[in-house]
Each structure stands twice: as structure tokens, then as C-alpha cells.
Design a protein around this motif. Structure first.
Motif, PDB file in Angstrom:
ATOM      1  N   CYS A 297       0.832  -1.202   0.000  1.00  7.87           N
ATOM      2  CA  CYS A 297       0.000   0.000   0.000  1.00  7.87           C
ATOM      3  C   CYS A 297       0.866   1.252   0.000  1.00  7.87           C
ATOM      4  CB  CYS A 297      -0.928  -0.013   1.208  1.00  7.87           C
ATOM      5  SG  CYS A 297      -1.836   1.535   1.480  1.00  7.87           S
ATOM      6  N   LEU A 298       1.819   1.330   0.905  1.00 11.05           N
ATOM      7  CA  LEU A 298       2.673   2.507   0.994  1.00 11.05           C
ATOM      8  C   LEU A 298       3.477   2.716  -0.291  1.00 11.05           C
ATOM      9  CD1 LEU A 298       3.943   2.075   4.659  1.00 11.05           C
ATOM     10  CD2 LEU A 298       2.302   3.783   3.832  1.00 11.05           C
ATOM     11  N   ALA A 299       3.864   1.614  -0.951  1.00 15.60           N
ATOM     12  CA  ALA A 299       4.616   1.720  -2.200  1.00 15.60           C
ATOM     13  C   ALA A 299       3.791   2.372  -3.307  1.00 15.60           C
ATOM     14  CB  ALA A 299       5.088   0.331  -2.638  1.00 15.60           C
ATOM     15  N   LEU A 300       2.466   2.290  -3.196  1.00 11.21           N
ATOM     16  CA  LEU A 300       1.581   2.905  -4.193  1.00 11.21           C
ATOM     17  C   LEU A 300       1.377   4.402  -3.957  1.00 11.21           C
ATOM     18  CD1 LEU A 300      -1.093   0.059  -4.401  1.00 11.21           C
ATOM     19  CD2 LEU A 300       0.503   0.717  -6.205  1.00 11.21           C
ATOM     20  N   GLU A 301       1.914   4.916  -2.853  1.00 14.12           N
ATOM     21  CA  GLU A 301       1.809   6.338  -2.509  1.00 14.12           C
ATOM     22  C   GLU A 301       0.363   6.846  -2.595  1.00 14.12           C
ATOM     23  OE1 GLU A 301       4.577   8.383  -5.032  1.00 14.12           O
ATOM     24  OE2 GLU A 301       6.319   7.625  -3.934  1.00 14.12           O
ATOM     25  N   PRO A 302      -0.542   6.231  -1.825  1.00 14.21           N
ATOM     26  CA  PRO A 302      -1.951   6.616  -1.897  1.00 14.21           C
ATOM     27  C   PRO A 302      -2.213   7.981  -1.268  1.00 14.21           C
ATOM     28  CG  PRO A 302      -1.615   5.099  -0.090  1.00 14.21           C
ATOM     29  CD  PRO A 302      -0.304   5.175  -0.828  1.00 14.21           C
TER      30      PRO A 302
ATOM     31  N   SER B 155       2.488   8.816   5.956  1.00 12.90           N
ATOM     32  CA  SER B 155       2.717   8.881   4.513  1.00 12.90           C
ATOM     33  C   SER B 155       2.006  10.067   3.865  1.00 12.90           C
ATOM     34  CB  SER B 155       2.237   7.582   3.849  1.00 12.90           C
ATOM     35  OG  SER B 155       0.815   7.538   3.758  1.00 12.90           O
ATOM     36  N   GLY B 156       1.107  10.694   4.635  1.00 15.12           N
ATOM     37  CA  GLY B 156       0.347  11.820   4.111  1.00 15.12           C
ATOM     38  C   GLY B 156      -1.025  11.456   3.606  1.00 15.12           C
ATOM     39  N   ALA B 157      -1.378  10.171   3.626  1.00 17.40           N
ATOM     40  CA  ALA B 157      -2.684   9.747   3.128  1.00 17.40           C
ATOM     41  C   ALA B 157      -3.797  10.102   4.105  1.00 17.40           C
ATOM     42  CB  ALA B 157      -2.693   8.237   2.885  1.00 17.40           C
ATOM     43  N   GLN B 158      -4.957  10.424   3.579  1.00 16.07           N
ATOM     44  CA  GLN B 158      -6.163  10.501   4.397  1.00 16.07           C
ATOM     45  C   GLN B 158      -6.600   9.070   4.673  1.00 16.07           C
ATOM     46  OE1 GLN B 158      -9.112  13.195   2.895  1.00 16.07           O
ATOM     47  NE2 GLN B 158     -10.703  12.498   4.282  1.00 16.07           N
ATOM     48  N   VAL B 159      -6.934   8.754   5.919  1.00 23.80           N
ATOM     49  CA  VAL B 159      -7.224   7.372   6.304  1.00 23.80           C
ATOM     50  C   VAL B 159      -8.636   7.277   6.866  1.00 23.80           C
ATOM     51  CG1 VAL B 159      -6.567   5.453   7.805  1.00 23.80           C
ATOM     52  CG2 VAL B 159      -4.794   6.869   6.743  1.00 23.80           C
TER      53      VAL B 159
ATOM     54  N   ALA C  15       0.205   0.434  12.441  1.00 27.29           N
ATOM     55  CA  ALA C  15      -0.080   0.476  11.002  1.00 27.29           C
ATOM     56  C   ALA C  15      -0.761   1.785  10.624  1.00 27.29           C
ATOM     57  CB  ALA C  15      -0.955  -0.712  10.615  1.00 27.29           C
ATOM     58  N   VAL C  16      -1.718   2.211  11.438  1.00 27.80           N
ATOM     59  CA  VAL C  16      -2.414   3.473  11.164  1.00 27.80           C
ATOM     60  C   VAL C  16      -1.433   4.648  11.185  1.00 27.80           C
ATOM     61  CG1 VAL C  16      -4.126   5.106  12.066  1.00 27.80           C
ATOM     62  CG2 VAL C  16      -4.653   2.653  11.988  1.00 27.80           C
ATOM     63  N   ALA C  17      -0.529   4.642  12.148  1.00 26.86           N
ATOM     64  CA  ALA C  17       0.453   5.719  12.247  1.00 26.86           C
ATOM     65  C   ALA C  17       1.310   5.805  10.983  1.00 26.86           C
ATOM     66  CB  ALA C  17       1.335   5.515  13.471  1.00 26.86           C
ATOM     67  N   ARG C  18       1.720   4.662  10.463  1.00 24.94           N
ATOM     68  CA  ARG C  18       2.528   4.668   9.246  1.00 24.94           C
ATOM     69  C   ARG C  18       1.731   5.181   8.046  1.00 24.94           C
ATOM     70  NH1 ARG C  18       6.009  -0.159   7.610  1.00 24.94           N
ATOM     71  NH2 ARG C  18       6.829   1.546   6.331  1.00 24.94           N
TER      72      ARG C  18
END
Length: 289
Positions: free
Chosen positions: A83-88, A124-128, A117-120
Motif C-alpha cells: 500500500c505505501l509503495a503505491l503512494e496513496p 505517509s500523508g494519506a487521508q485514512v 499500522a495506522v500511524a505509518r
């Protein structure tokens, strides 16, 4: 846990380009909403959300890494890095439901892993968007999990407060207490249930949608607990296979891959009817992986 330090945000308008990644188990994979034309033969609420996001923002890209039967640790270990590799720019996470059905579960310890996991994701800057667990009610086969589901939900809300996440409050979707929103396996949402959740997700994000939400009285009856013939059918087709997997130490998702591991663009189109055979499809229990 420490006191919340970050207020939970209101819906923030999504700025294009939207890169949406869905993480989780069968609830997010889409089991219970059959569509033979799609990967793994299912559609689900996340696909519907992606379609409506594309209607609002044509350059939206979407990936779905969810796999049925996954425990929370499996979701974190298998899905977080891809997921993080996709830069969402947008991530939804529903994880932990299968853990709640294990004979023993340390909810507090489980949610420590969840929070990391949520913190990471937030770093990354994603809205979660996080989900509370669904309240199965007193008649569901998983009703015995209600106390631990409630504890899980309090952790989710506190974690959302600390990290500035949105929360889709699945527990409070009382409309879904009606069995007509559930598939014949009684553990996955039906097409109507998935559509309802997609609509609530889009409203949380402040995105206009044109999803068809028929009144409950127009929905077909897909699950009938308390009817002897239906109960026997359910036990034979769903309960006994689930017990067998527990005894063998296997999961319904052992041979299943993520439906959409790379970005794609989905545009709204009607679901392909699965026909009468859909009733006997061996769907894997969403919270019984």
C-alpha cells in the motif's frame, strides 16, 4: 492508552489526483456481492466507492489489496508495505474482524499492532478511513462476540482521534440489522449491504453519488434465521465448512490473491447478475476467515 491529542477531522474535500487503496479482509474484498465479470467474482463496496470517485474525479486510481479470511496481523504484514509503495492519497482499513472470532483474542495487544499500522499510513500523508466493527445483534451466529467488538470499537475511535483519521461507524448502521442486507451465509453483506456501506463512505468523504439504494421492503430475502429449512441449509453449506477450516488450521483465503494489486480506473457500470446459482456459492465467512 493515552488521552486523544488530535481531534477527529471532518470530511476533507479530496484533491485530485485521487489514489485510493483499500485494505482488509473479505468485507473489503467484496465477498457477498457477486459479479462474475470482476476479479475473484465479486464487486463490493470499495469498487462502488472507486467508481463514484472516478465520476467525481476522472483521474482517480484505485487498488484493492484485501483478501478474505485475513487476520489483522496478516493484513498488516502482507498489505501495508505494498500500500505505501503505491503512494496513496486515500486509504480505507477494516481489519480485526476475523480475530474477534478466535476462541481467545487479546484485543488490547491486537490494537497496538493496528495503531502502528495506522500511524505509518498517516505519516505517509494519506487521508485514512477506519471502520468500527459491525454490531451483529442478538440473533446473528456471531452474537457472542459483541463485548469484544465493542472494546475493539473504542480502540478504533481513540486511535482515530490520536492520528486524525475519519471513522465510518459500521457499529451504528442500524439499517444493516435487517437480514435483507445480508447474504445467504449470514456473515457477508449482500449486494444491498455493500451498496449501503459504499453510500455511507462517499457521504463521509463529501463525495456526491448516484448509487441505487432501494427501500428495505423492496429487497429480496437472502437470509432467514429461525426457519428450520434455511437453518439446516446454512449449517451444511457454511457453518460446517467453517468449523472444518478451523480444525485443519486453514483459511478461506489461502488460495486467494488480492483482486486489484495495482492501480486501475473503474467507471460506474451495472453489476452482472449471478443468477440462481449464487445461493449455493461457497462464500467464505467475512468474520470467520
Amino acid at each position: 492508552m493515552t488521552e486523544p491529542t488530535t481531534p477527529r477531522p471532518a470530511a476533507v474535500p479530496l484533491a485530485p489526483p485521487v489514489r485510493y487503496v483499500a485494505l482488509g479482509d473479505s468485507m473489503t474484498e467484496g465477498v457477498g456481492d457477486p459479479d462474475p465479470a470482476r476479479p475473484n467474482g465479486v464487486r463490493g463496496w470499495a469498487d462502488l466507492v472507486a467508481e463514484q470517485l472516478t465520476a467525481a474525479h476522472p483521474d482517480t486510481r484505485y487498488a484493492n489489496l484485501a483478501v478474505r479470511g485475513r487476520l489483522l496481523r496478516g493484513i498488516v504484514e502482507e498489505q501495508l508495505e505494498p500500500c505505501l509503495a503505491l503512494e496513496p492519497t486515500l486509504v480505507s482499513l477494516y481489519a480485526g474482524g476475523n480475530d474477534m472470532l478466535r476462541p481467545r483474542v487479546d484485543v488490547d495487544a491486537l490494537m497496538e499492532l493496528y495503531e502502528r499500522a495506522v500511524a505509518r499510513l498517516r505519516d505517509s500523508g494519506a487521508q485514512v478511513v477506519l471502520f468500527t466493527a459491525f454490531d451483529p445483534g442478538r440473533e446473528a451466529p456471531t452474537s457472542w462476540t459483541r463485548p469484544r467488538q465493542a472494546l475493539y470499537n473504542e480502540h478504533v475511535r481513540e486511535i482515530a482521534d490520536r492520528h486524525g483519521c475519519l471513522v465510518l461507524d459500521y457499529w451504528r448502521m442500524r439499517t444493516l440489522q435487517d437480514w435483507r442486507y445480508w447474504a445467504v451465509d449470514r456473515l457477508h453483506m449482500s449486494t444491498a449491504g455493500h451498496t449501503h456501506v459504499a453510500a455511507r463512505m462517499l457521504e463521509l468523504l463529501g463525495v456526491h453519488h448516484d448509487l441505487d439504494l432501494p427501500p428495505t421492503d423492496r429487497l429480496p430475502v437472502t437470509a432467514s434465521p429461525g426457519v428450520l429449512k434455511e437453518d439446516l441449509y446454512w449449517a451444511r453449506e457454511y457453518l460446517l465448512p467453517w468449523i472444518g477450516r478451523r480444525l485443519r488450521g486453514t483459511s478461506s483465503g489461502d488460495a486467494v490473491a488480492a483482486r486489484r494489486p495495482a492501480y486501475t480506473t473503474l467507471r460506474p457500470h451495472p453489476v452482472v447478475p449471478a443468477g440462481p446459482a449464487a445461493r449455493a456459492e461457497p462464500a467464505a465467512p467475512a468474520r470467520c476467515g
